[in-house]
Design a protein around this motif. Structure first.
Motif, PDB file in Angstrom:
ATOM      1  N   VAL A 114      23.074 -14.240  25.862  1.00  0.00           N
ATOM      2  CA  VAL A 114      21.631 -14.131  25.677  1.00  0.00           C
ATOM      3  C   VAL A 114      21.105 -15.531  25.398  1.00  0.00           C
ATOM      4  CG1 VAL A 114      19.750 -13.090  24.350  1.00  0.00           C
ATOM      5  CG2 VAL A 114      21.869 -11.794  24.732  1.00  0.00           C
ATOM      6  N   VAL A 115      20.164 -15.976  26.231  1.00  0.00           N
ATOM      7  CA  VAL A 115      19.593 -17.315  26.080  1.00  0.00           C
ATOM      8  C   VAL A 115      18.079 -17.233  26.092  1.00  0.00           C
ATOM      9  CG1 VAL A 115      21.569 -18.456  27.181  1.00  0.00           C
ATOM     10  CG2 VAL A 115      19.590 -17.814  28.556  1.00  0.00           C
ATOM     11  N   ILE A 116      17.491 -18.299  25.604  1.00  0.00           N
ATOM     12  CA  ILE A 116      16.048 -18.491  25.706  1.00  0.00           C
ATOM     13  C   ILE A 116      15.851 -19.841  26.375  1.00  0.00           C
ATOM     14  CG2 ILE A 116      13.889 -18.792  24.446  1.00  0.00           C
ATOM     15  CD1 ILE A 116      15.106 -17.006  22.231  1.00  0.00           C
ATOM     16  N   PHE A 117      15.214 -19.838  27.550  1.00  0.00           N
ATOM     17  CA  PHE A 117      14.925 -21.094  28.229  1.00  0.00           C
ATOM     18  C   PHE A 117      13.925 -21.862  27.380  1.00  0.00           C
ATOM     19  CE2 PHE A 117      16.849 -18.995  31.742  1.00  0.00           C
ATOM     20  CZ  PHE A 117      17.252 -19.984  32.627  1.00  0.00           C
ATOM     21  N   ASP A 118      14.209 -23.129  27.129  1.00  0.00           N
ATOM     22  CA  ASP A 118      13.329 -23.952  26.299  1.00  0.00           C
ATOM     23  C   ASP A 118      12.213 -24.517  27.173  1.00  0.00           C
ATOM     24  OD1 ASP A 118      12.284 -25.226  24.151  1.00  0.00           O
ATOM     25  OD2 ASP A 118      14.002 -26.521  23.776  1.00  0.00           O
ATOM     26  N   ALA A 119      11.349 -23.618  27.621  1.00  0.00           N
ATOM     27  CA  ALA A 119      10.197 -23.988  28.446  1.00  0.00           C
ATOM     28  C   ALA A 119       9.016 -23.150  27.966  1.00  0.00           C
ATOM     29  CB  ALA A 119      10.478 -23.717  29.919  1.00  0.00           C
ATOM     30  N   ASP A 120       7.807 -23.695  28.085  1.00  0.00           N
ATOM     31  CA  ASP A 120       6.632 -23.005  27.554  1.00  0.00           C
ATOM     32  C   ASP A 120       6.500 -21.571  28.054  1.00  0.00           C
ATOM     33  OD1 ASP A 120       5.900 -25.136  26.007  1.00  0.00           O
ATOM     34  OD2 ASP A 120       4.562 -25.991  27.519  1.00  0.00           O
ATOM     35  N   TYR A 121       6.731 -21.327  29.329  1.00  0.00           N
ATOM     36  CA  TYR A 121       6.534 -19.994  29.879  1.00  0.00           C
ATOM     37  C   TYR A 121       7.653 -19.022  29.518  1.00  0.00           C
ATOM     38  CZ  TYR A 121       9.534 -22.022  33.489  1.00  0.00           C
ATOM     39  OH  TYR A 121      10.556 -22.663  34.145  1.00  0.00           O
ATOM     40  N   TYR A 122       8.757 -19.496  28.953  1.00  0.00           N
ATOM     41  CA  TYR A 122       9.868 -18.633  28.558  1.00  0.00           C
ATOM     42  C   TYR A 122      10.160 -18.687  27.062  1.00  0.00           C
ATOM     43  CZ  TYR A 122      11.979 -17.065  32.958  1.00  0.00           C
ATOM     44  OH  TYR A 122      12.240 -16.443  34.141  1.00  0.00           O
ATOM     45  N   ARG A 123       9.383 -19.417  26.307  1.00  0.00           N
ATOM     46  CA  ARG A 123       9.720 -19.726  24.922  1.00  0.00           C
ATOM     47  C   ARG A 123      10.018 -18.492  24.062  1.00  0.00           C
ATOM     48  NH1 ARG A 123      10.102 -24.619  23.210  1.00  0.00           N
ATOM     49  NH2 ARG A 123       8.596 -25.290  24.732  1.00  0.00           N
ATOM     50  N   TYR A 124       9.395 -17.369  24.334  1.00  0.00           N
ATOM     51  CA  TYR A 124       9.595 -16.176  23.506  1.00  0.00           C
ATOM     52  C   TYR A 124      10.274 -15.051  24.283  1.00  0.00           C
ATOM     53  CZ  TYR A 124       6.412 -18.836  20.669  1.00  0.00           C
ATOM     54  OH  TYR A 124       5.831 -19.848  19.951  1.00  0.00           O
ATOM     55  N   THR A 125      10.922 -15.387  25.387  1.00  0.00           N
ATOM     56  CA  THR A 125      11.587 -14.386  26.210  1.00  0.00           C
ATOM     57  C   THR A 125      13.092 -14.595  26.157  1.00  0.00           C
ATOM     58  OG1 THR A 125       9.692 -14.356  27.717  1.00  0.00           O
ATOM     59  CG2 THR A 125      11.748 -13.405  28.525  1.00  0.00           C
ATOM     60  N   GLU A 126      13.797 -13.566  25.734  1.00  0.00           N
ATOM     61  CA  GLU A 126      15.255 -13.598  25.784  1.00  0.00           C
ATOM     62  C   GLU A 126      15.683 -13.215  27.196  1.00  0.00           C
ATOM     63  OE1 GLU A 126      16.905 -10.882  22.960  1.00  0.00           O
ATOM     64  OE2 GLU A 126      16.112 -11.999  21.247  1.00  0.00           O
ATOM     65  N   VAL A 127      16.647 -13.940  27.733  1.00  0.00           N
ATOM     66  CA  VAL A 127      17.193 -13.632  29.042  1.00  0.00           C
ATOM     67  C   VAL A 127      18.629 -13.173  28.829  1.00  0.00           C
ATOM     68  CG1 VAL A 127      17.585 -14.469  31.383  1.00  0.00           C
ATOM     69  CG2 VAL A 127      15.733 -15.451  30.025  1.00  0.00           C
ATOM     70  N   HIS A 128      18.919 -11.960  29.237  1.00  0.00           N
ATOM     71  CA  HIS A 128      20.226 -11.334  29.012  1.00  0.00           C
ATOM     72  C   HIS A 128      21.050 -11.378  30.288  1.00  0.00           C
ATOM     73  CE1 HIS A 128      19.354  -9.181  25.103  1.00  0.00           C
ATOM     74  NE2 HIS A 128      18.184  -9.724  25.419  1.00  0.00           N
ATOM     75  N   TYR A 129      22.296 -11.876  30.144  1.00  0.00           N
ATOM     76  CA  TYR A 129      23.238 -11.948  31.264  1.00  0.00           C
ATOM     77  C   TYR A 129      24.494 -11.170  30.896  1.00  0.00           C
ATOM     78  CZ  TYR A 129      20.486 -15.873  33.068  1.00  0.00           C
ATOM     79  OH  TYR A 129      19.472 -16.664  33.554  1.00  0.00           O
ATOM     80  N   LEU A 130      25.132 -10.605  31.908  1.00  0.00           N
ATOM     81  CA  LEU A 130      26.426  -9.964  31.744  1.00  0.00           C
ATOM     82  C   LEU A 130      27.448 -10.719  32.567  1.00  0.00           C
ATOM     83  CD1 LEU A 130      25.601  -6.152  32.012  1.00  0.00           C
ATOM     84  CD2 LEU A 130      26.195  -7.440  29.963  1.00  0.00           C
ATOM     85  N   SER A 131      28.678 -10.805  32.062  1.00  0.00           N
ATOM     86  CA  SER A 131      29.711 -11.501  32.831  1.00  0.00           C
ATOM     87  C   SER A 131      30.068 -10.672  34.065  1.00  0.00           C
ATOM     88  CB  SER A 131      30.956 -11.779  31.989  1.00  0.00           C
ATOM     89  OG  SER A 131      31.538 -10.579  31.568  1.00  0.00           O
ATOM     90  N   ILE A 132      30.330 -11.383  35.148  1.00  0.00           N
ATOM     91  CA  ILE A 132      30.702 -10.740  36.402  1.00  0.00           C
ATOM     92  C   ILE A 132      32.204 -10.723  36.476  1.00  0.00           C
ATOM     93  CG2 ILE A 132      30.576 -10.860  38.913  1.00  0.00           C
ATOM     94  CD1 ILE A 132      27.968 -12.463  38.574  1.00  0.00           C
ATOM     95  N   LYS A 133      32.775  -9.567  36.723  1.00  0.00           N
ATOM     96  CA  LYS A 133      34.237  -9.467  36.823  1.00  0.00           C
ATOM     97  C   LYS A 133      34.692 -10.088  38.142  1.00  0.00           C
ATOM     98  CE  LYS A 133      34.356  -5.453  33.944  1.00  0.00           C
ATOM     99  NZ  LYS A 133      34.628  -4.072  33.786  1.00  0.00           N
ATOM    100  N   PRO A 134      35.744 -10.914  38.086  1.00  0.00           N
ATOM    101  CA  PRO A 134      36.221 -11.558  39.321  1.00  0.00           C
ATOM    102  C   PRO A 134      36.810 -10.565  40.307  1.00  0.00           C
ATOM    103  CG  PRO A 134      37.544 -12.229  37.407  1.00  0.00           C
ATOM    104  CD  PRO A 134      36.506 -11.274  36.938  1.00  0.00           C
TER     105      PRO A 134
END
Length: 134
Positions: A114-134
């Motif tokens: 879970v990350v938050i892009f350090d940019a004005d338009y994303y500052r309060y939006t969490e971005v959720h990623y899941l690992s991709i199985k190989p």
């Protein structure tokens, strides 16, 4: 009786100590924990979860051990290098175009990022990623 109380107190403190160490270790950020493919799962903003837009459904980040990355964002392929700052808990990505982005790490688990892009338009939006199985 007093000895019994001391032993119980010691066991309780030891158990709490082990529990808190495990919780801290789960949040330690490491290069090896990031070096995999991460697929965009969802966004979180103002108490609500949102699915990716149609043009973001296949979005991903691939962080490689040689500190390079590949990403698909809104159907466009990006490449560049990345750096993990463990003290500041962020990933700095430098695109091949020279542009920089900072992704503040809110959570890193074995299968989720879970990350938050350090940019004005994303500052309060969490971005959720899941690992991709190989």
């Amino acid at each position: 009786m007093n000895t019994r109380r001391h032993i119980l107190g010691f066991l309780l403190l030891a158990g709490l100590s082990l529990f808190s160490q495990n919780r801290l270790n789960a949040q330690e950020f490491s290069k090896s924990g990031l070096t995999k493919s991460w697929r965009l799962e969802k966004y979180y903003e103002e108490g609500e979860y949102y699915p990716p837009e149609k043009n973001e459904v296949k979005d991903y980040f691939q962080f490689n051990p040689d500190m390079t990355f590949t990403a698909l964002m809104e159907g466009e392929l990006f490449k560049g290098t990345w750096m993990l700052n463990t003290n500041g808990a962020y990933i700095e990505i430098k695109y091949s175009t020279g542009e920089l982005d900072k992704l503040r790490i809110k959570w890193l688990g074995e299968h989720s990022l879970v990350v938050i892009f350090d940019a004005d338009y994303y500052r309060y939006t969490e971005v959720h990623y899941l690992s991709i199985k190989p």
